[in-house]
Design an enzyme around this catalytic site. Structure first.
Site, mmCIF file in Angstrom:
data_model
loop_
_atom_site.group_PDB
_atom_site.id
_atom_site.type_symbol
_atom_site.label_atom_id
_atom_site.label_comp_id
_atom_site.label_asym_id
_atom_site.label_seq_id
_atom_site.Cartn_x
_atom_site.Cartn_y
_atom_site.Cartn_z
ATOM 1 N N VAL A 10 67.472 -11.054 58.214
ATOM 2 C CA VAL A 10 67.166 -9.947 59.119
ATOM 3 C C VAL A 10 68.312 -8.951 59.151
ATOM 4 O O VAL A 10 68.111 -7.741 59.087
ATOM 5 C CB VAL A 10 66.857 -10.470 60.535
ATOM 6 C CG1 VAL A 10 66.625 -9.311 61.495
ATOM 7 C CG2 VAL A 10 65.650 -11.392 60.513
ATOM 8 N N GLY A 11 69.535 -9.445 59.245
ATOM 9 C CA GLY A 11 70.709 -8.580 59.278
ATOM 10 C C GLY A 11 71.971 -9.411 59.242
ATOM 11 O O GLY A 11 71.945 -10.635 59.406
ATOM 12 N N GLU A 12 73.089 -8.742 59.011
ATOM 13 C CA GLU A 12 74.366 -9.430 58.989
ATOM 14 C C GLU A 12 75.453 -8.507 59.502
ATOM 15 O O GLU A 12 75.331 -7.282 59.434
ATOM 16 C CB GLU A 12 74.706 -9.923 57.581
ATOM 17 C CG GLU A 12 74.632 -8.865 56.493
ATOM 18 C CD GLU A 12 74.837 -9.466 55.120
ATOM 19 O OE1 GLU A 12 75.497 -10.521 55.042
ATOM 20 O OE2 GLU A 12 74.355 -8.888 54.139
ATOM 21 N N TYR A 15 80.628 -11.132 62.019
ATOM 22 C CA TYR A 15 80.842 -12.511 62.447
ATOM 23 C C TYR A 15 79.759 -13.466 61.964
ATOM 24 O O TYR A 15 79.800 -14.645 62.300
ATOM 25 C CB TYR A 15 80.940 -12.568 63.970
ATOM 26 C CG TYR A 15 82.027 -11.683 64.517
ATOM 27 C CD1 TYR A 15 83.365 -12.031 64.389
ATOM 28 C CD2 TYR A 15 81.716 -10.481 65.141
ATOM 29 C CE1 TYR A 15 84.374 -11.214 64.879
ATOM 30 C CE2 TYR A 15 82.715 -9.655 65.636
ATOM 31 C CZ TYR A 15 84.043 -10.021 65.500
ATOM 32 O OH TYR A 15 85.039 -9.206 65.975
ATOM 33 N N GLY A 16 78.802 -12.988 61.206
ATOM 34 C CA GLY A 16 77.760 -13.874 60.717
ATOM 35 C C GLY A 16 76.521 -13.105 60.312
ATOM 36 O O GLY A 16 76.568 -11.907 60.037
ATOM 37 N N MET A 17 75.399 -13.809 60.286
ATOM 38 C CA MET A 17 74.132 -13.207 59.876
ATOM 39 C C MET A 17 73.000 -13.748 60.742
ATOM 40 O O MET A 17 73.134 -14.781 61.394
ATOM 41 C CB MET A 17 73.850 -13.502 58.401
ATOM 42 C CG MET A 17 73.682 -14.975 58.084
ATOM 43 S SD MET A 17 73.434 -15.286 56.318
ATOM 44 C CE MET A 17 75.043 -14.792 55.665
ATOM 45 N N VAL A 18 71.873 -13.025 60.711
ATOM 46 C CA VAL A 18 70.679 -13.429 61.447
ATOM 47 C C VAL A 18 69.550 -13.615 60.445
ATOM 48 O O VAL A 18 69.282 -12.721 59.631
ATOM 49 C CB VAL A 18 70.291 -12.393 62.512
ATOM 50 C CG1 VAL A 18 69.024 -12.835 63.242
ATOM 51 C CG2 VAL A 18 71.432 -12.193 63.509
ATOM 52 N N LYS A 33 70.874 -17.172 64.430
ATOM 53 C CA LYS A 33 72.162 -16.508 64.191
ATOM 54 C C LYS A 33 73.119 -17.536 63.610
ATOM 55 O O LYS A 33 73.437 -18.539 64.239
ATOM 56 C CB LYS A 33 72.716 -15.914 65.477
ATOM 57 C CG LYS A 33 74.070 -15.228 65.287
ATOM 58 C CD LYS A 33 74.621 -14.673 66.587
ATOM 59 C CE LYS A 33 73.874 -13.435 67.005
ATOM 60 N NZ LYS A 33 74.544 -12.769 68.166
ATOM 61 N N ASP A 126 78.351 -4.086 75.488
ATOM 62 C CA ASP A 126 77.950 -3.559 74.175
ATOM 63 C C ASP A 126 76.495 -3.098 74.209
ATOM 64 O O ASP A 126 75.688 -3.456 73.349
ATOM 65 C CB ASP A 126 78.156 -4.620 73.095
ATOM 66 C CG ASP A 126 78.190 -4.017 71.693
ATOM 67 O OD1 ASP A 126 78.317 -2.782 71.587
ATOM 68 O OD2 ASP A 126 78.088 -4.774 70.714
#
EC number: 2.7.11.22
Length: 568
Positions: A10-12, A15-18, A33, A126
């Site tokens: 899905v996205g990155e 700090y990591g990716m989804v 996540k 945020d």
């Protein structure tokens, strides 16, 4: 994590990716996540543990729901409910801003979610369009609590704060370590203008540029923030601009077309003094939500949306039922692509049919495009898949396909440029950008015949003449070949044999005649299997021409010829 099937990225981020995944047992779609190895990076570990701690105690309809937490090989995995649409997606689809009623519904839920966090002494820190999810039913959910934290105790200071600059309050920009809930209220003010106008309110390229954007619109900073600015070593040697009241460009002057209620709400949220910004409960009582009974009416509507999402998330365990419900929801936009095999045997009455379904990632992109078309209705009618969008091969690399269920040939996804389809469309508030109709294109390609002449010939020219000549020549060859193939064998006529070579026949005339017979016979060789006699006739005639007129054929030559029947 073995119980989840990976459906794609899905996205990155830093700090990591989804990843989008499916629970193999229940069939539920979730978002996982995946953090970087937390044991090697203390910052990653701190962010992961903070998000886990906060989301475990926060349960609200306008906050993303944390379902499960696990750790495997030094990595933390957070399992969330899956919502793939964000307000940022809407802003990309509608660059001139969203519809007023849509913004009302979105903002009402955003303030609800932030107010719930504030009531638990938690600030998000945020708030921005990409961190605000929107479900298929139109329910807004705040996500990404990696920077959220509890309010500091008296005397405690905040550290390690990093967030998107465009939505930062002045106290954050100057380095104040004693900020509070007002930083989220400031982000709400930036968000409401951006959703209505389509562009960020203060798009600063640096911290000092961000302060300049703020001050030219709202005036000078309060004395405390000015003092912190000059004490901050980051701004050493830099002076703040002195903005006079006459030089400032307030919101009502910058956006004269916005309603008065919107300007009033935004100015309250964007007060330069954080102590004078309202609380979330005060914002919900503002005229922006109270006019025409919107708040009371939408609260009832929101409960129905939440119940609808709850029903959609409780999927049956049987995969067949799940597949049937999914196909029903897709409707006409996910029709099976039918490809007819034109090379099939003509004796077969029904042509072969191959059914090919689109890939999972294509369906998701189609779903986003369809959801955009229903943005004015706030997704009340669910989602019908399509549109567009482009799919990278990387997204499809992790997709597990059940070939036993889908034996058809897999067609690779196509990338379409929507800007080329409708370059002049103004996707303003509530308008929808053009979407390419793929079926029209397929129909055009299917019935396009390069050998059919247009009704009106193009203007005369050397290129047009060459093209028309080539087309007509090819058409003639096709027709000639077709006639030769359809020519019956029974109608093949052999050249007549002259048994009586008259003595007065001249040699040259005989040779010319037999040459014509050879050419004619060569044309018929491919169509007839009957042996040719033209070569023998030529040999005999040539012998006759050398021996002189009146020389009869020998008996041996006549014996070698097959017996022919003559028709008179």
């Amino acid at each position: 994590m073995e119980k989840y099937e990976n459906l794609g990225l899905v996205g990155e981020g830093s700090y990591g990716m989804v990843m989008k995944c499916r629970n193999k047992d229940s069939g539920r779609i979730v978002a996982i996540k995946k953090f970087l190895e937390s044991d090697d990076d203390k910052m990653v570990k701190k962010i992961a543990m903070r998000e886990i701690k906060l989301l475990k105690q926060l349960r609200h309809e306008n906050l993303v729901n944390l379902l499960e937490v696990c750790k495997k090989k030094k990595r933390w995995y957070l399992v969330f409910e899956f919502v793939d649409h964000t307000i940022l997606d809407d802003l990309k689809l509608f660059p001139n801003g969203l519809d007023y009623q849509v913004v009302q519904k979105y903002l009402f839920q955003i303030i609800n979610g932030i107010g719930f966090c504030h009531s638990h002494n938690i600030i998000h820190r945020d708030i921005k369009p990409e961190n605000i999810l929107v479900s298929q039913s139109g329910v807004v959910k705040l996500c990404d609590f990696g920077f959220a934290r509890t309010l500091a105790a008296p005397g405690e200071v905040y550290t390690d704060y990093v967030a998107t600059r465009w939505y930062r309050a002045p106290e954050l920009l100057v380095g104040d370590v004693k900020y509070g809930k007002a930083v989220d209220i400031w982000a709400i003010g930036c968000l409401v203008i951006e959703m209505l106008m389509g562009q960020p309110l203060f798009p600063g390229e640096s911290d000092i540029d961000q302060l300049h954007h703020i001050m030219t619109c709202l005036g000078n900073l309060i004395p405390r923030h000015q003092e912190l600015f000059y004490k901050n070593p980051v701004f050493a040697g830099v002076r703040l601009p002195e903005v006079k009241d006459a030089e400032a460009e307030p919101l009502e002057s910058r956006y004269p077309k916005l309603p008065e209620a919107v300007i009033s709400l935004a100015k309250k949220c964007l007060h330069i003094d954080p102590d004078k910004r309202p609380f979330c409960a005060d914002l919900l009582r503002h005229d922006f939500f109270q006019m025409d009974g919107f708040a009371e009416r939408f609260s009832q509507e929101l409960q129905l949306k939440i119940e609808k999402d709850a029903r959609n998330n409780s999927l049956p365990k049987k995969s067949q039922n799940r597949k049937k419900e999914k196909d029903d929801a897709l409707g006409e936009e996910r029709k099976t692509l039918v490809v007819q095999d034109t090379n099939a045997d003509p004796k077969i009455k029904d042509s072969k049919v191959f059914k090919v379904k689109g890939s999972k990632i294509d369906v998701e992109k189609m779903e986003k495009g369809s959801r955009a078309s229903n943005a004015n209705c706030l997704h009340d009618n669910g989602t019908n898949h399509k549109g567009l969008a482009s799919t990278s091969l990387r997204d499809c690399s992790n997709v597990n396909i059940d070939h036993s269920r889908n034996p058809g040939t897999a067609i690779p996804p196509l990338t379409h440029n929507l800007s080329a389809v409708a370059p002049g469309i103004n996707a303003g508030m509530g308008t929808i950008p053009g979407v390419q109709n793929y079926r029209v294109d397929e129909k055009t390609k299917k019935y396009c015949n390069p050998f059919v002449k247009p009704n009106q010939p193009p203007p005369a020219g050397i290129y047009n003449m060459n093209v028309s000549t080539s087309v007509s020549g090819e058409k003639y060859l096709l027709q000639a070949n077709k006639k030769r193939k359809e020519y019956p064998k029974a109608d093949v006529r052999l050249p007549e044999l002259n048994y009586n070579h008259l003595p007065e026949l001249r040699a040259l005339e005989g040779i010319a005649r037999n040459s014509r017979l050879i050419k004619k016979e060569n044309k018929c060789l491919s169509e007839s299997r009957i042996p040719s006699l033209a070569a023998i006739d030529l040999h005999v005639s040539s012998v006759a021409s050398h021996q002189g007129a009146g020389s009869p054929l020998s008996d041996d030559s006549e014996a070698d010829l097959p017996r022919m029947e003559h028709q008179h």
